[in-house]
Design a protein around this motif. Structure first.
Motif, PDB file in Angstrom:
ATOM      1  N   THR A  35       0.959  -1.007  -0.112  1.00 51.83           N
ATOM      2  CA  THR A  35      -0.003   0.140   0.000  1.00 51.83           C
ATOM      3  C   THR A  35       0.748   1.181   0.006  1.00 51.83           C
ATOM      4  O   THR A  35       1.882   1.303   0.706  1.00 51.83           O
ATOM      5  N   THR A  36       0.453   2.238  -0.845  1.00 51.84           N
ATOM      6  CA  THR A  36       1.364   3.369  -0.766  1.00 51.84           C
ATOM      7  C   THR A  36       1.142   4.045   0.444  1.00 51.84           C
ATOM      8  O   THR A  36       0.472   4.022   1.315  1.00 51.84           O
ATOM      9  N   ALA A  93       0.893   7.003   1.128  1.00 52.00           N
ATOM     10  CA  ALA A  93      -0.250   8.126   1.014  1.00 52.00           C
ATOM     11  C   ALA A  93      -1.397   7.608   1.366  1.00 52.00           C
ATOM     12  O   ALA A  93      -2.471   8.041   2.028  1.00 52.00           O
ATOM     13  N   ASP A  94      -1.847   6.104   1.109  1.00 52.79           N
ATOM     14  CA  ASP A  94      -2.765   5.495   1.619  1.00 52.79           C
ATOM     15  C   ASP A  94      -2.833   5.124   3.178  1.00 52.79           C
ATOM     16  O   ASP A  94      -3.670   5.106   3.870  1.00 52.79           O
ATOM     17  N   THR A 146       6.092  15.822   0.075  1.00 51.56           N
ATOM     18  CA  THR A 146       5.592  14.759   0.860  1.00 51.56           C
ATOM     19  C   THR A 146       4.305  15.253   1.591  1.00 51.56           C
ATOM     20  O   THR A 146       3.663  14.703   2.430  1.00 51.56           O
ATOM     21  N   HIS A 154       8.156  11.047  -2.584  1.00 45.18           N
ATOM     22  CA  HIS A 154       6.854  11.394  -1.878  1.00 45.18           C
ATOM     23  C   HIS A 154       5.880  10.453  -1.550  1.00 45.18           C
ATOM     24  O   HIS A 154       6.157   9.080  -1.859  1.00 45.18           O
ATOM     25  N   ARG A 155       4.765  10.471  -0.955  1.00 49.83           N
ATOM     26  CA  ARG A 155       4.065   9.500  -0.177  1.00 49.83           C
ATOM     27  C   ARG A 155       3.381   8.305  -1.449  1.00 49.83           C
ATOM     28  O   ARG A 155       3.391   7.233  -0.856  1.00 49.83           O
ATOM     29  N   ARG A 156       3.101   8.753  -2.658  1.00 50.53           N
ATOM     30  CA  ARG A 156       2.708   7.809  -3.494  1.00 50.53           C
ATOM     31  C   ARG A 156       4.046   7.106  -4.254  1.00 50.53           C
ATOM     32  O   ARG A 156       3.643   6.288  -4.944  1.00 50.53           O
ATOM     33  N   ASN A 157       5.097   7.412  -4.094  1.00 46.14           N
ATOM     34  CA  ASN A 157       6.256   6.920  -4.599  1.00 46.14           C
ATOM     35  C   ASN A 157       6.700   5.776  -3.498  1.00 46.14           C
ATOM     36  O   ASN A 157       8.075   5.512  -3.856  1.00 46.14           O
ATOM     37  N   VAL A 182       5.986   2.526  -1.188  1.00 47.75           N
ATOM     38  CA  VAL A 182       4.981   1.441  -1.169  1.00 47.75           C
ATOM     39  C   VAL A 182       5.536   0.803   0.343  1.00 47.75           C
ATOM     40  O   VAL A 182       6.489   0.449   0.515  1.00 47.75           O
ATOM     41  N   PRO A 192      -2.343   9.695   5.116  1.00 46.57           N
ATOM     42  CA  PRO A 192      -2.672  10.733   4.072  1.00 46.57           C
ATOM     43  C   PRO A 192      -1.833  11.885   4.048  1.00 46.57           C
ATOM     44  O   PRO A 192      -1.273  12.326   5.128  1.00 46.57           O
TER      45      PRO A 192
END
Length: 304
Positions: A54-55, A57-58, A197, A161-164, A166, A61
């Motif tokens: 899960t990223t 970011a998830d 981030t 950043h958060r989406r990059n 996992v 947030p």
């Protein structure tokens, strides 16, 4: 699988130091194992291993503080980047700033962003005028920046950043999307990480301290001049981001892949303007109605 889109389908607004991320990943893996492993590399596509998880970011947030365990793992990522020997990396493009020329590196970034603005002026110039973005904003910013402390160059992810990131099943962090990796002043890595981030204000100093501790553990020279020079990179990041963010929001209004609603485009544009205003000395920002009108006028011009 990463497939290269035909020219014209994407905006050329990001600095790409190397053609294939597979070249960088091969150099990184001895120092940082939790990264994708290239399987196939072709001129138009590449195949890499997939990280099941899960990223970040998830899990946490944007805008929320990261857990200490995540910060400590990020420190390990930062340190690994600084340890990758330059000779293991692909050759840099011709004219690249010399190792340690931090001022030259920032000037190169400013020159690149100004060229992005110029390259897209025919399509977006009037839109930026309507939004109040000064055409000489980057030039004036460059004139106000002082010389930077010389620091040894290092490998940079530049999009950490958060989406990059996992989060794997065992809690370990796996860093993906190395397409924009580069080589230069390590303080630029910290600046891009802080901005993208989206740490809460209460955790900004902690995030800087984590990076500083990781960098100093590798070599004290990497963090020299941090307090004086980090603001310059943050100002650059604030200023340059207005161009890709506004252009992408406008283009998304006419996208056939994933069209954007006007209300969301307006929100993104206003966010970009708010972020860039201090660095570009913008004192009066357009309101929601003015941004909507500017985007509608751009749509009409693009259609006809």
């Amino acid at each position: 699988m990463r497939v290269r889109r035909p020219a014209g389908e994407t905006l050329a607004v990001t600095l790409r130091t190397w053609e294939h991320e597979a070249q960088v990943l091969a150099a990184v893996r001895p120092w940082l194992t939790n990264v994708p492993r290239p399987l196939v590399r072709n001129r138009d596509y590449g195949v890499l291993t997939y990280a099941t998880g899960t990223t970040l970011a998830d899990v946490v947030p944007p805008g929320k503080p990261l857990d200490r365990v995540h910060l400590e793992q990020l420190a390990g990522v930062f340190a690994a980047l600084l340890r990758v020997p330059a000779e293991r990396l692909p050759p840099r493009p011709a004219g690249w700033p010399a190792d340690g020329d931090s001022t030259g590196f920032l000037r190169m970034l400013l020159d690149f962003s100004e060229q992005v603005r110029l390259d897209h002026d025919a399509e977006f110039g009037l839109l930026f005028d309507r939004l109040g973005v000064p055409r000489d904003g980057l030039t004036r910013l460059a004139d106000t920046l002082p010389p930077l402390t010389p620091r040894p160059f290092a490998l940079l992810h530049t999009d950490l950043h958060r989406r990059n990131i996992v989060v794997l099943g065992d809690g370990a962090l796996h860093v993906i999307d190395w397409e924009l990796s580069s080589y230069g002043d390590p303080l630029y890595e910290l600046a891009t990480h802080l901005r993208r981030t989206d740490y809460p204000a209460s955790q900004q100093d902690e995030a800087v301290a984590i990076w500083q501790q990781a960098a100093t553990a590798v070599s004290g020279r990497f963090a020299e001049g941090l307090a004086e020079d980090l603001p310059a990179y943050l100002r650059y990041e604030q200023a340059q981001s207005v161009y890709p963010d506004v252009m992408r929001a406008a283009r998304a209004l006419v996208s056939t892949r994933s069209p954007l609603r006007m209300t969301e485009a307006v929100r993104r544009v206003r966010t970009a303007l708010d972020r860039a205003a201090p660095a570009l000395s913008m004192t009066a920002l357009p309101d929601r109605a003015d941004v909507t009108a500017a985007l509608n006028d751009w749509l009409r011009a693009a259609a006809g």
